[in-house]
Write a protein that holds these residues in place. Structure first.
Motif, short mmCIF file in Angstrom:
data_model
loop_
_atom_site.label_atom_id
_atom_site.label_comp_id
_atom_site.label_asym_id
_atom_site.label_seq_id
_atom_site.Cartn_x
_atom_site.Cartn_y
_atom_site.Cartn_z
N ASP A 61 0.86 -1.11 0.03
CA ASP A 61 0.10 0.05 0.14
C ASP A 61 1.07 1.23 -0.08
OD1 ASP A 61 -2.20 -1.56 0.00
OD2 ASP A 61 -2.76 -1.41 2.22
N ARG A 62 1.86 1.28 0.85
CA ARG A 62 2.87 2.35 0.83
C ARG A 62 3.46 2.68 -0.54
NH1 ARG A 62 7.36 1.53 4.73
NH2 ARG A 62 8.05 3.51 4.10
N LEU A 63 3.94 1.63 -1.26
CA LEU A 63 4.55 1.80 -2.61
C LEU A 63 3.47 2.12 -3.54
CD1 LEU A 63 7.05 -1.54 -2.61
CD2 LEU A 63 7.45 0.95 -2.54
N LYS A 64 2.29 1.52 -3.67
CA LYS A 64 1.25 2.30 -4.38
C LYS A 64 0.84 3.53 -4.17
CE LYS A 64 -3.12 0.88 -6.41
NZ LYS A 64 -4.31 -0.25 -6.42
N ALA A 65 0.95 4.12 -3.02
CA ALA A 65 0.77 5.53 -2.83
C ALA A 65 1.84 6.31 -3.26
CB ALA A 65 0.55 5.71 -1.05
N LEU A 66 2.87 5.79 -3.31
CA LEU A 66 4.20 6.59 -3.98
C LEU A 66 4.00 6.84 -5.49
CD1 LEU A 66 6.85 5.37 -1.68
CD2 LEU A 66 5.98 7.50 -1.57
N VAL A 67 3.73 5.57 -6.04
CA VAL A 67 3.94 5.44 -7.48
C VAL A 67 2.42 5.13 -8.29
CG1 VAL A 67 6.25 5.04 -7.46
CG2 VAL A 67 4.86 3.24 -7.46
N GLY A 68 1.40 4.92 -7.32
CA GLY A 68 0.30 4.31 -8.01
C GLY A 68 -0.34 5.31 -9.24
N ASN A 69 -0.13 6.31 -9.31
CA ASN A 69 -0.78 7.54 -10.09
C ASN A 69 0.02 7.92 -11.07
OD1 ASN A 69 -3.48 7.19 -8.86
ND2 ASN A 69 -2.67 9.05 -7.50
N VAL A 70 1.50 7.20 -11.33
CA VAL A 70 2.28 7.62 -12.33
C VAL A 70 2.06 6.69 -13.71
CG1 VAL A 70 4.82 7.74 -12.80
CG2 VAL A 70 3.95 8.26 -10.70
N ASP A 71 2.12 7.46 -14.56
CA ASP A 71 1.72 6.63 -15.86
C ASP A 71 3.16 6.32 -16.35
OD1 ASP A 71 -0.94 6.26 -15.91
OD2 ASP A 71 -1.25 8.52 -16.84
N VAL A 72 3.53 5.17 -16.94
CA VAL A 72 5.00 5.00 -17.60
C VAL A 72 4.42 4.43 -18.99
CG1 VAL A 72 6.81 3.57 -17.39
CG2 VAL A 72 5.56 4.67 -15.24
N ASN A 73 5.05 4.85 -20.12
CA ASN A 73 5.00 4.40 -21.38
C ASN A 73 6.48 3.64 -21.56
OD1 ASN A 73 5.00 3.61 -24.11
ND2 ASN A 73 3.86 5.57 -24.69
N LEU A 74 6.71 2.92 -21.48
CA LEU A 74 8.02 2.18 -21.71
C LEU A 74 8.49 1.97 -23.55
CD1 LEU A 74 8.00 -1.24 -19.78
CD2 LEU A 74 9.01 1.31 -18.90
N ASP A 75 7.72 2.58 -24.18
CA ASP A 75 7.86 2.65 -25.62
C ASP A 75 8.25 4.19 -25.94
OD1 ASP A 75 7.75 -0.17 -26.12
OD2 ASP A 75 5.42 0.11 -26.49
#
Length: 108
Positions: A86-100
């Motif tokens: 839950d702590r990790l998800k709160a830190l980065v849960g809303n970050v969109d990452v496009n690896l391409d």
């Protein structure tokens, strides 16, 4: 364009072949090396030696350290509990990452 050399090899019943010695020498191949077959749009096929990707020395050393530590102290491994998840998800849960997506100039 004339070929610089022509070599012939035969396919076995299992579709395997021996790379002719002149080709091995030209590509500087040794036992266990890998080759890549490349097909051009016109249908011409050629082979090239695969160059091993160079790793990051710092990352490789870190991963070697982690591997040795896990082998030496497997009892230290722990499953991620719900609280840490839950702590990790709160830190980065809303970050969109496009690896391409290409890196920006400031990211390179």
């Amino acid at each position: 364009m004339p070929a610089l050399s022509e070599d012939v090899s035969k396919l076995t019943d299992r579709y395997q072949t021996t790379v002719p010695s002149s080709v091995r020498k030209q590509l500087n191949l040794g036992k266990g090396d890998r080759i890549r077959y490349c097909t051009e749009p016109n249908g011409r096929i050629y082979i090239e030696a695969m160059v091993a990707e160079e790793g990051d020395p710092a990352l490789d050393a870190f991963l070697d350290f982690i591997e040795a530590d896990i082998k030496t102290h497997p009892e230290r491994l722990q499953a991620i509990n719900d609280g840490l998840h839950d702590r990790l998800k709160a830190l980065v849960g809303n970050v969109d990452v496009n690896l391409d997506a290409p890196l920006s100039d400031e990211d390179e």
